[in-house]
Design a protein around this motif. Structure first.
Motif, PDB file in Angstrom:
ATOM      1  N   GLY A  26      -8.010  -1.453 -10.066  1.00 50.56           N
ATOM      2  CA  GLY A  26      -7.635  -0.083  -9.735  1.00 50.56           C
ATOM      3  C   GLY A  26      -5.972  -0.100  -9.067  1.00 50.56           C
ATOM      4  O   GLY A  26      -5.531   0.699  -9.172  1.00 50.56           O
ATOM      5  N   GLY A  27      -5.488  -1.351  -9.744  1.00 49.45           N
ATOM      6  CA  GLY A  27      -4.326  -2.119  -9.529  1.00 49.45           C
ATOM      7  C   GLY A  27      -4.279  -2.848  -8.339  1.00 49.45           C
ATOM      8  O   GLY A  27      -2.267  -2.079  -8.246  1.00 49.45           O
ATOM      9  N   SER A  28      -4.392  -2.738  -7.574  1.00 50.32           N
ATOM     10  CA  SER A  28      -4.329  -3.010  -5.906  1.00 50.32           C
ATOM     11  C   SER A  28      -3.526  -2.488  -5.023  1.00 50.32           C
ATOM     12  O   SER A  28      -1.906  -2.333  -5.033  1.00 50.32           O
ATOM     13  CB  SER A  28      -3.813  -4.304  -6.142  1.00 50.32           C
ATOM     14  OG  SER A  28      -4.529  -5.719  -6.396  1.00 50.32           O
ATOM     15  N   GLN A  29      -3.672  -0.641  -4.997  1.00 49.50           N
ATOM     16  CA  GLN A  29      -2.388   0.107  -4.702  1.00 49.50           C
ATOM     17  C   GLN A  29      -3.298   0.690  -2.907  1.00 49.50           C
ATOM     18  O   GLN A  29      -4.075  -0.276  -2.438  1.00 49.50           O
ATOM     19  CB  GLN A  29      -4.122   1.895  -4.884  1.00 49.50           C
ATOM     20  CG  GLN A  29      -4.097   1.882  -6.546  1.00 49.50           C
ATOM     21  CD  GLN A  29      -4.226   3.358  -6.870  1.00 49.50           C
ATOM     22  OE1 GLN A  29      -5.260   3.942  -6.303  1.00 49.50           O
ATOM     23  NE2 GLN A  29      -4.080   3.589  -7.951  1.00 49.50           N
ATOM     24  N   VAL A  30      -1.569   0.562  -2.314  1.00 46.59           N
ATOM     25  CA  VAL A  30      -1.655   0.875  -0.971  1.00 46.59           C
ATOM     26  C   VAL A  30      -1.815   1.583  -0.439  1.00 46.59           C
ATOM     27  O   VAL A  30      -0.565   2.631  -1.336  1.00 46.59           O
ATOM     28  CB  VAL A  30      -0.416  -0.350  -0.898  1.00 46.59           C
ATOM     29  CG1 VAL A  30      -0.062  -0.145   0.651  1.00 46.59           C
ATOM     30  CG2 VAL A  30      -0.582  -1.942  -1.299  1.00 46.59           C
ATOM     31  N   THR A  31      -2.265   2.717   0.229  1.00 44.66           N
ATOM     32  CA  THR A  31      -2.390   3.832   0.842  1.00 44.66           C
ATOM     33  C   THR A  31      -1.592   3.898   2.160  1.00 44.66           C
ATOM     34  O   THR A  31      -2.011   2.755   3.151  1.00 44.66           O
ATOM     35  CB  THR A  31      -3.406   4.398   0.156  1.00 44.66           C
ATOM     36  OG1 THR A  31      -4.549   3.761   1.418  1.00 44.66           O
ATOM     37  CG2 THR A  31      -4.168   4.279  -0.576  1.00 44.66           C
ATOM     38  N   HIS A  32      -1.447   4.652   2.699  1.00 47.51           N
ATOM     39  CA  HIS A  32      -0.691   4.920   3.789  1.00 47.51           C
ATOM     40  C   HIS A  32      -0.975   6.264   4.084  1.00 47.51           C
ATOM     41  O   HIS A  32      -0.347   7.980   3.870  1.00 47.51           O
ATOM     42  CB  HIS A  32       0.926   3.980   4.011  1.00 47.51           C
ATOM     43  CG  HIS A  32       1.136   4.384   5.524  1.00 47.51           C
ATOM     44  ND1 HIS A  32       1.795   4.994   6.196  1.00 47.51           N
ATOM     45  CD2 HIS A  32       1.174   3.570   6.029  1.00 47.51           C
ATOM     46  CE1 HIS A  32       2.259   5.082   7.478  1.00 47.51           C
ATOM     47  NE2 HIS A  32       1.836   3.835   7.805  1.00 47.51           N
ATOM     48  N   ASP A  33      -1.486   6.972   5.390  1.00 48.20           N
ATOM     49  CA  ASP A  33      -1.491   7.989   5.414  1.00 48.20           C
ATOM     50  C   ASP A  33      -2.609   8.681   4.166  1.00 48.20           C
ATOM     51  O   ASP A  33      -2.532  10.065   4.207  1.00 48.20           O
ATOM     52  CB  ASP A  33      -0.351   9.065   6.494  1.00 48.20           C
ATOM     53  CG  ASP A  33       0.269   8.300   7.815  1.00 48.20           C
ATOM     54  OD1 ASP A  33      -0.579   7.868   8.122  1.00 48.20           O
ATOM     55  OD2 ASP A  33       1.121   8.547   7.950  1.00 48.20           O
ATOM     56  N   GLY A  34      -3.626   8.614   3.818  1.00 44.57           N
ATOM     57  CA  GLY A  34      -4.336   9.116   2.898  1.00 44.57           C
ATOM     58  C   GLY A  34      -3.766   9.229   1.927  1.00 44.57           C
ATOM     59  O   GLY A  34      -4.034   9.638   0.405  1.00 44.57           O
ATOM     60  N   GLU A  35      -2.397   8.782   1.259  1.00 45.39           N
ATOM     61  CA  GLU A  35      -1.674   8.727  -0.016  1.00 45.39           C
ATOM     62  C   GLU A  35      -1.668   7.310  -0.434  1.00 45.39           C
ATOM     63  O   GLU A  35      -1.001   6.079   0.187  1.00 45.39           O
ATOM     64  CB  GLU A  35      -0.062   9.653   0.860  1.00 45.39           C
ATOM     65  CG  GLU A  35       0.509   9.727  -1.258  1.00 45.39           C
ATOM     66  CD  GLU A  35       2.154  10.538  -0.160  1.00 45.39           C
ATOM     67  OE1 GLU A  35       2.796  10.342  -0.782  1.00 45.39           O
ATOM     68  OE2 GLU A  35       1.982  11.206   0.893  1.00 45.39           O
ATOM     69  N   VAL A  36      -1.665   6.890  -1.612  1.00 47.33           N
ATOM     70  CA  VAL A  36      -0.782   5.801  -1.908  1.00 47.33           C
ATOM     71  C   VAL A  36       0.863   6.017  -2.660  1.00 47.33           C
ATOM     72  O   VAL A  36       1.175   7.061  -3.304  1.00 47.33           O
ATOM     73  CB  VAL A  36      -1.587   5.985  -3.891  1.00 47.33           C
ATOM     74  CG1 VAL A  36      -1.047   4.603  -4.413  1.00 47.33           C
ATOM     75  CG2 VAL A  36      -2.970   6.096  -4.041  1.00 47.33           C
ATOM     76  N   VAL A  37       0.927   5.093  -1.908  1.00 48.87           N
ATOM     77  CA  VAL A  37       2.371   4.744  -1.635  1.00 48.87           C
ATOM     78  C   VAL A  37       3.071   3.335  -2.743  1.00 48.87           C
ATOM     79  O   VAL A  37       4.000   3.332  -2.430  1.00 48.87           O
ATOM     80  CB  VAL A  37       2.569   3.967  -0.340  1.00 48.87           C
ATOM     81  CG1 VAL A  37       2.464   6.114   0.917  1.00 48.87           C
ATOM     82  CG2 VAL A  37       1.656   3.125   0.315  1.00 48.87           C
ATOM     83  N   GLY A  38       2.427   2.964  -3.098  1.00 49.25           N
ATOM     84  CA  GLY A  38       2.749   1.277  -3.928  1.00 49.25           C
ATOM     85  C   GLY A  38       1.341   1.132  -4.378  1.00 49.25           C
ATOM     86  O   GLY A  38       0.377   1.269  -3.795  1.00 49.25           O
ATOM     87  N   SER A  39       1.962  -0.789  -4.595  1.00 51.71           N
ATOM     88  CA  SER A  39       0.745  -1.399  -5.336  1.00 51.71           C
ATOM     89  C   SER A  39       0.782  -2.597  -4.517  1.00 51.71           C
ATOM     90  O   SER A  39       2.970  -2.828  -4.664  1.00 51.71           O
ATOM     91  CB  SER A  39       0.656  -1.877  -6.732  1.00 51.71           C
ATOM     92  OG  SER A  39      -0.195  -2.640  -7.062  1.00 51.71           O
ATOM     93  N   SER A  40       0.714  -3.062  -4.031  1.00 49.92           N
ATOM     94  CA  SER A  40       1.311  -4.637  -3.758  1.00 49.92           C
ATOM     95  C   SER A  40       0.792  -5.819  -3.861  1.00 49.92           C
ATOM     96  O   SER A  40       1.164  -6.931  -3.237  1.00 49.92           O
ATOM     97  CB  SER A  40      -0.600  -4.907  -2.710  1.00 49.92           C
ATOM     98  OG  SER A  40      -1.519  -5.093  -3.437  1.00 49.92           O
ATOM     99  N   LEU A  41       0.946  -6.092  -5.619  1.00 44.73           N
ATOM    100  CA  LEU A  41       1.451  -6.802  -6.593  1.00 44.73           C
ATOM    101  C   LEU A  41       2.363  -6.884  -7.299  1.00 44.73           C
ATOM    102  O   LEU A  41       3.373  -7.163  -7.781  1.00 44.73           O
ATOM    103  CB  LEU A  41       0.411  -6.764  -7.561  1.00 44.73           C
ATOM    104  CG  LEU A  41      -1.224  -6.977  -6.851  1.00 44.73           C
ATOM    105  CD1 LEU A  41      -2.116  -7.198  -7.995  1.00 44.73           C
ATOM    106  CD2 LEU A  41      -1.550  -8.200  -6.037  1.00 44.73           C
ATOM    107  N   ILE A  42       3.346  -5.023  -6.916  1.00 46.60           N
ATOM    108  CA  ILE A  42       4.513  -4.816  -7.682  1.00 46.60           C
ATOM    109  C   ILE A  42       5.731  -4.453  -6.678  1.00 46.60           C
ATOM    110  O   ILE A  42       5.588  -3.416  -5.806  1.00 46.60           O
ATOM    111  CB  ILE A  42       4.388  -3.906  -7.729  1.00 46.60           C
ATOM    112  CG1 ILE A  42       3.258  -3.845  -9.628  1.00 46.60           C
ATOM    113  CG2 ILE A  42       5.325  -2.501  -9.592  1.00 46.60           C
ATOM    114  CD1 ILE A  42       2.971  -2.832 -10.296  1.00 46.60           C
ATOM    115  N   GLY A  43       6.644  -4.196  -6.919  1.00 47.63           N
ATOM    116  CA  GLY A  43       7.972  -4.788  -5.553  1.00 47.63           C
ATOM    117  C   GLY A  43       8.218  -3.263  -6.186  1.00 47.63           C
ATOM    118  O   GLY A  43       8.005  -2.827  -7.182  1.00 47.63           O
TER     119      GLY A  43
END
Length: 196
Positions: A45-62
């Protein structure tokens, strides 16, 4: 008779083309995608990083972080910076006058911004990665940013330093590469920590 043989061979070739297109162009990719989703759902799924229930980026992309209150990533040579559609290095060689001038300019800027001697600025603070999208920085680059971030947020530097230590990842498989800090994850933890 000759035309009949040609048509028969063409028809056989067309059937083989359609068969392999269905197998290799549709069925195989769907099967691989299905297995990836089941076995490695986060990565697929792109190693998505969520914060407060919202996708804020990927742990693999700066991604860029501007402002004194954030840890800054390494420079990017991807398009206008961290452009996933223009991933790549600067293509400047080690003897390039342009590269050397850029590195010295970045070294001076990083040293001034963080109140350190230019000799203490680590290489990843002044050079882009091969992809231009590296999400990690070295613990040394994170360390020279601690005091600036702590001051901007009104936090104790020891508390911020401990946060960096908590987010320092070891070598891959214990022996590949060096220790690294994921900037997005560190900044999200910093935001959760608070400060002004």
């Amino acid at each position: 008779m000759h035309l009949t043989g040609l048509l028969r061979q063409s028809w056989a070739g067309l059937r083989v083309l359609v068969l392999f297109t269905v197998i290799l162009g549709v069925a195989y990719p769907l099967a691989v995608t299905g297995v990836a989703q089941v076995a490695f759902g986060d990565q697929a799924g792109g190693s998505q990083v969520t914060h407060d229930g919202e996708v804020v980026g990927s742990s693999l992309i700066g991604q860029p972080f501007d402002g004194e209150q954030w840890f800054h990533p390494r420079p990017s040579a991807a398009g206008d910076g961290y452009d996933t559609l223009a991933s790549g290095g600067s293509n400047l060689g080690p003897e390039s006058a342009e590269l050397l001038a850029t590195v010295e300019e970045r070294r001076a800027a990083v040293a001034e911004e963080n109140g350190v001697d230019p000799a203490d600025v680590p290489p990843d603070a002044v050079t882009a990665s091969g992809s231009g999208l590296d999400p990690h920085i070295s613990p040394a680059y994170a360390e020279i940013q601690v005091d600036r971030v702590a001051e901007a947020r009104g936090l104790d530097p020891a508390e911020v330093r401990e946060l960096v230590d908590d987010h320092t990842q070891g070598r891959v498989l214990g022996f590949l590469g060096g220790e690294r800090v994921n900037v997005l994850e560190l900044n999200l933890a910093l935001e959760d920590l608070g400060g002004s």
